[in-house]
Scaffold this motif. Sequence first.
Motif, mmCIF file in Angstrom:
data_model
loop_
_atom_site.group_PDB
_atom_site.id
_atom_site.type_symbol
_atom_site.label_atom_id
_atom_site.label_comp_id
_atom_site.label_asym_id
_atom_site.label_seq_id
_atom_site.Cartn_x
_atom_site.Cartn_y
_atom_site.Cartn_z
ATOM 1 N N TRP A 1 0.828 -1.202 0.000
ATOM 2 C CA TRP A 1 0.000 0.000 0.000
ATOM 3 C C TRP A 1 0.864 1.254 0.000
ATOM 4 C CZ3 TRP A 1 -5.438 0.743 0.218
ATOM 5 C CH2 TRP A 1 -6.190 -0.432 0.176
ATOM 6 N N VAL A 2 0.561 2.143 -0.931
ATOM 7 C CA VAL A 2 1.222 3.440 -1.013
ATOM 8 C C VAL A 2 0.122 4.493 -1.075
ATOM 9 C CG1 VAL A 2 1.348 3.382 -3.537
ATOM 10 C CG2 VAL A 2 2.960 4.806 -2.260
ATOM 11 N N GLY A 3 0.396 5.681 -0.594
ATOM 12 C CA GLY A 3 -0.666 6.690 -0.644
ATOM 13 C C GLY A 3 -0.254 8.012 -0.072
ATOM 14 N N THR A 4 -1.248 8.863 0.124
ATOM 15 C CA THR A 4 -1.001 10.215 0.619
ATOM 16 C C THR A 4 -2.189 10.674 1.447
ATOM 17 O OG1 THR A 4 -0.334 12.442 -0.078
ATOM 18 C CG2 THR A 4 -2.019 11.356 -1.403
ATOM 19 N N VAL A 5 -1.964 11.675 2.295
ATOM 20 C CA VAL A 5 -2.997 12.271 3.137
ATOM 21 C C VAL A 5 -2.837 13.782 3.060
ATOM 22 C CG1 VAL A 5 -3.955 12.456 5.462
ATOM 23 C CG2 VAL A 5 -2.919 10.296 4.713
ATOM 24 N N GLY A 6 -3.871 14.484 2.612
ATOM 25 C CA GLY A 6 -3.762 15.941 2.524
ATOM 26 C C GLY A 6 -4.703 16.527 1.497
ATOM 27 N N SER A 7 -4.481 17.800 1.171
ATOM 28 C CA SER A 7 -5.321 18.496 0.202
ATOM 29 C C SER A 7 -5.048 17.972 -1.203
ATOM 30 C CB SER A 7 -5.048 19.999 0.254
ATOM 31 O OG SER A 7 -5.361 20.520 1.532
ATOM 32 N N LEU A 8 -6.114 17.828 -1.977
ATOM 33 C CA LEU A 8 -5.986 17.316 -3.338
ATOM 34 C C LEU A 8 -6.120 18.481 -4.316
ATOM 35 C CD1 LEU A 8 -8.094 14.043 -3.016
ATOM 36 C CD2 LEU A 8 -5.649 14.401 -2.610
ATOM 37 N N VAL A 9 -4.979 19.046 -4.670
ATOM 38 C CA VAL A 9 -4.918 20.129 -5.648
ATOM 39 C C VAL A 9 -3.925 19.735 -6.725
ATOM 40 C CG1 VAL A 9 -5.582 21.928 -4.015
ATOM 41 C CG2 VAL A 9 -3.178 21.323 -4.258
ATOM 42 N N ALA A 10 -3.959 20.461 -7.836
ATOM 43 C CA ALA A 10 -3.215 20.034 -9.027
ATOM 44 C C ALA A 10 -1.721 19.884 -8.773
ATOM 45 C CB ALA A 10 -3.476 21.015 -10.169
ATOM 46 N N TYR A 11 -1.099 20.855 -8.073
ATOM 47 C CA TYR A 11 0.361 20.800 -7.968
ATOM 48 C C TYR A 11 0.852 19.697 -7.029
ATOM 49 C CZ TYR A 11 0.008 23.689 -3.672
ATOM 50 O OH TYR A 11 -0.282 24.179 -2.430
ATOM 51 N N GLU A 12 -0.060 19.024 -6.313
ATOM 52 C CA GLU A 12 0.356 17.884 -5.507
ATOM 53 C C GLU A 12 0.713 16.684 -6.383
ATOM 54 O OE1 GLU A 12 1.144 17.915 -2.547
ATOM 55 O OE2 GLU A 12 0.146 19.653 -1.669
ATOM 56 N N GLY A 13 0.271 16.673 -7.635
ATOM 57 C CA GLY A 13 0.678 15.616 -8.552
ATOM 58 C C GLY A 13 0.164 14.240 -8.190
ATOM 59 N N THR A 14 -1.000 14.167 -7.556
ATOM 60 C CA THR A 14 -1.533 12.873 -7.136
ATOM 61 C C THR A 14 -1.888 11.996 -8.327
ATOM 62 O OG1 THR A 14 -2.443 14.051 -5.226
ATOM 63 C CG2 THR A 14 -3.148 11.781 -5.537
ATOM 64 N N ASP A 15 -2.172 12.611 -9.473
ATOM 65 C CA ASP A 15 -2.428 11.807 -10.671
ATOM 66 C C ASP A 15 -1.200 10.996 -11.062
ATOM 67 O OD1 ASP A 15 -1.213 14.312 -11.264
ATOM 68 O OD2 ASP A 15 -1.691 14.060 -13.376
ATOM 69 N N THR A 16 -0.007 11.551 -10.806
ATOM 70 C CA THR A 16 1.228 10.807 -11.079
ATOM 71 C C THR A 16 1.294 9.547 -10.227
ATOM 72 O OG1 THR A 16 2.426 12.828 -11.679
ATOM 73 C CG2 THR A 16 3.757 10.926 -11.021
ATOM 74 N N LEU A 17 0.905 9.647 -8.978
ATOM 75 C CA LEU A 17 0.894 8.482 -8.091
ATOM 76 C C LEU A 17 -0.081 7.426 -8.598
ATOM 77 C CD1 LEU A 17 1.492 6.957 -5.455
ATOM 78 C CD2 LEU A 17 -0.260 8.385 -4.344
ATOM 79 N N ILE A 18 -1.282 7.842 -8.986
ATOM 80 C CA ILE A 18 -2.287 6.880 -9.455
ATOM 81 C C ILE A 18 -1.807 6.177 -10.724
ATOM 82 C CG2 ILE A 18 -4.619 6.686 -10.389
ATOM 83 C CD1 ILE A 18 -5.403 8.950 -8.424
ATOM 84 N N ARG A 19 -1.222 6.926 -11.628
ATOM 85 C CA ARG A 19 -0.686 6.300 -12.851
ATOM 86 C C ARG A 19 0.460 5.351 -12.522
ATOM 87 N NH1 ARG A 19 -3.004 8.932 -17.151
ATOM 88 N NH2 ARG A 19 -3.808 11.040 -16.707
ATOM 89 N N ALA A 20 1.242 5.693 -11.499
ATOM 90 C CA ALA A 20 2.337 4.812 -11.098
ATOM 91 C C ALA A 20 1.807 3.494 -10.550
ATOM 92 C CB ALA A 20 3.202 5.512 -10.051
ATOM 93 N N VAL A 21 0.706 3.538 -9.823
ATOM 94 C CA VAL A 21 0.090 2.307 -9.314
ATOM 95 C C VAL A 21 -0.330 1.415 -10.480
ATOM 96 C CG1 VAL A 21 -1.913 1.392 -8.089
ATOM 97 C CG2 VAL A 21 -0.664 3.338 -7.147
ATOM 98 N N ALA A 22 -0.910 2.037 -11.523
ATOM 99 C CA ALA A 22 -1.310 1.258 -12.701
ATOM 100 C C ALA A 22 -0.098 0.600 -13.352
ATOM 101 C CB ALA A 22 -2.030 2.161 -13.696
ATOM 102 N N LEU A 23 1.015 1.330 -13.465
ATOM 103 C CA LEU A 23 2.230 0.768 -14.067
ATOM 104 C C LEU A 23 2.791 -0.372 -13.215
ATOM 105 C CD1 LEU A 23 4.084 4.022 -15.238
ATOM 106 C CD2 LEU A 23 2.945 2.316 -16.672
ATOM 107 N N ALA A 24 2.805 -0.160 -11.890
ATOM 108 C CA ALA A 24 3.346 -1.202 -11.009
ATOM 109 C C ALA A 24 2.513 -2.476 -11.079
ATOM 110 C CB ALA A 24 3.395 -0.678 -9.574
ATOM 111 N N ARG A 25 1.204 -2.329 -11.182
ATOM 112 C CA ARG A 25 0.349 -3.508 -11.298
ATOM 113 C C ARG A 25 0.539 -4.186 -12.655
ATOM 114 N NH1 ARG A 25 -3.216 -4.331 -7.372
ATOM 115 N NH2 ARG A 25 -4.547 -5.632 -8.723
ATOM 116 N N ALA A 26 0.754 -3.376 -13.688
ATOM 117 C CA ALA A 26 1.027 -3.955 -15.005
ATOM 118 C C ALA A 26 2.337 -4.738 -14.997
ATOM 119 C CB ALA A 26 1.079 -2.851 -16.060
ATOM 120 N N ASP A 27 3.262 -4.340 -14.099
ATOM 121 C CA ASP A 27 4.532 -5.052 -13.962
ATOM 122 C C ASP A 27 4.393 -6.331 -13.146
ATOM 123 O OD1 ASP A 27 5.778 -3.059 -15.396
ATOM 124 O OD2 ASP A 27 6.502 -1.977 -13.624
#
Length: 578
Positions: free
Chosen positions: A397-423
């Motif tokens: 499990w990986v994740g974050t806790v805090g405000s969800l605004v654009a510069y936090e780059g949380t979309d990068t984390l979600i895409r990384a989860v997809a890549l890791a699962r594809a691996d």
Amino acid sequence: MTARPLQPVRDLVLGLGTATTMAREDPALLLVQAARRAPAAWRARAAALLARGRRRGAAHAVGTWLAGHDGEARAEVAALLARGDAPVVVAEIGVLLDVPGADEAGTAATRARARHRRGDLSGAIDAAGATPLGRRLASERTLLTAGTDVRLATAATAAARPHRSPRPADRSPTPRVLHLLTSSVPRTTSGYALRSQEVLRAQRRAGIDAVAATRLAYPVDVGLLGTPDREVVDGVVHHRLVPWHRGGTPRHRLRQHAALALALARDLEPDVLHTTTPWSNAVVTRAVARELGVPWVYEVRGLLEDTWVASFPAAARAAVRASERYRLLRARETELARSADRVVVLGETVRTALVERGVDAGRVVVAPNAVDARLLASDRSPAAARSALGLAPDGFWVGTVGSLVAYEGTDTLIRAVALARADGRDVRAAVVGDGVARPALQRLVDELGLADVVTLPGRVPAAQAPDWYLALDAFAVTRTDSEVTRTVLPLKPMAALALGRPVIASDLPALAELVGDPGAGVLTEPDSPRSVADAVARLADDPALRTELGTAGRRFAAGRTWDAVGQTYRRTYAELLA
């Protein structure tokens, strides 16, 4: 605390007066702002209702925007503009979404708003003309000009008054400090408000008589009526500076703010005034401090001009950085920091930037984001924490806790989860918190087929937040690369470090200061899902490395407790009062 008998009437009068002023200046903007501040459930219902409208029509575009799907809304607004079929409200939304040509489809106020958003203050004033909006924008430009003061006394009385009043010999050794804040808990739960409350509590534990007052008209100005004018939150007194009406221009409102703050300060007799960014707080605090003859402290929590630039798409940032507003804002913040008796910053990156601008290095104090010392004693395993929260015990499990605004780059984390699962790895994620980016993140999760392995529980009670940190095998701060993320140190990684969780962070100077230097995590290439996925894989495959990094993080956090920060403030105030 109970409200005074006339307070509900006063709050209602103030709220109606504020809405009337906005309607007179720019009715379309009032409608848009009201929609943005409506409760989430209301916005969701309105969005669903509007989305039933004709595809690619104005109603559907507004509904898409209300639902938080900015990318789709931007495309629909652009199509409506191209067909010449965009009503004023849609044009106003287009301005907020930076859609080219949106300003030309709206009213003069819309055009002024678009130029103002791009930082062209003079162009905005010209577009608004001799209207209430034009007068407000002109007043804002004047206040942004370095050297402009809010005067509370005549020249004669000011000249007769010493800059520093001697502290009475019989005064208690406990220094009294009045904090002039923008907002506060429990009415606001942003990172700003949470840090402010932790600072106030830490100062009181350090033997400082710390009290707070929030900005003019808060929290009525955010729709919260009936808040007591004086309330105690976790042992800290908060005063609300709420008038019956607000002035018609920013300059009038700052004068009101300063007058109410001065009246409160005369009652409390503080030894020191302490405020935070933005510049408007500092203008008021400096005026009141000069009137009272006491020192004042300016806490610079970030470089505001860079925070503003970060709100724009990457392609637009160079032009915005060259704008009139950027230049004025940078000069204004610099001037105020240079005039304060002490400047508090959160880390070395901002300290260096201010010293390069001419702020005396000897007057800059680092008081970093910190942690509650009680977190250091927790030894709960991720599996046990996940079980308590009802999360799947399996997987990494990986994740974050805090405000969800654009510069936090949380979309990068979600895409990384997809890549890791594809691996081939069973990687899961928890994204805890709320903000303008949450609807788009939820849509991304659905599009990537991750709904069963990525959870977005929204905002959780503060007391429950540590459980979500503990449920993670690794904490992620995948911020985008911008000037603001390079300099501003976030609050949220500190709890992860204290709880012994390794941190995956973008390789930016501010984050390197927290994660890379103490060896508490893995730095990744900003805006790169592949780099984050590789870091996740590295930690998932190496339990010993996770333990090593977690131990280093906990050791680093042990030196950054709020009690230690409270002592830093105590020493700073003692120097000023010596």
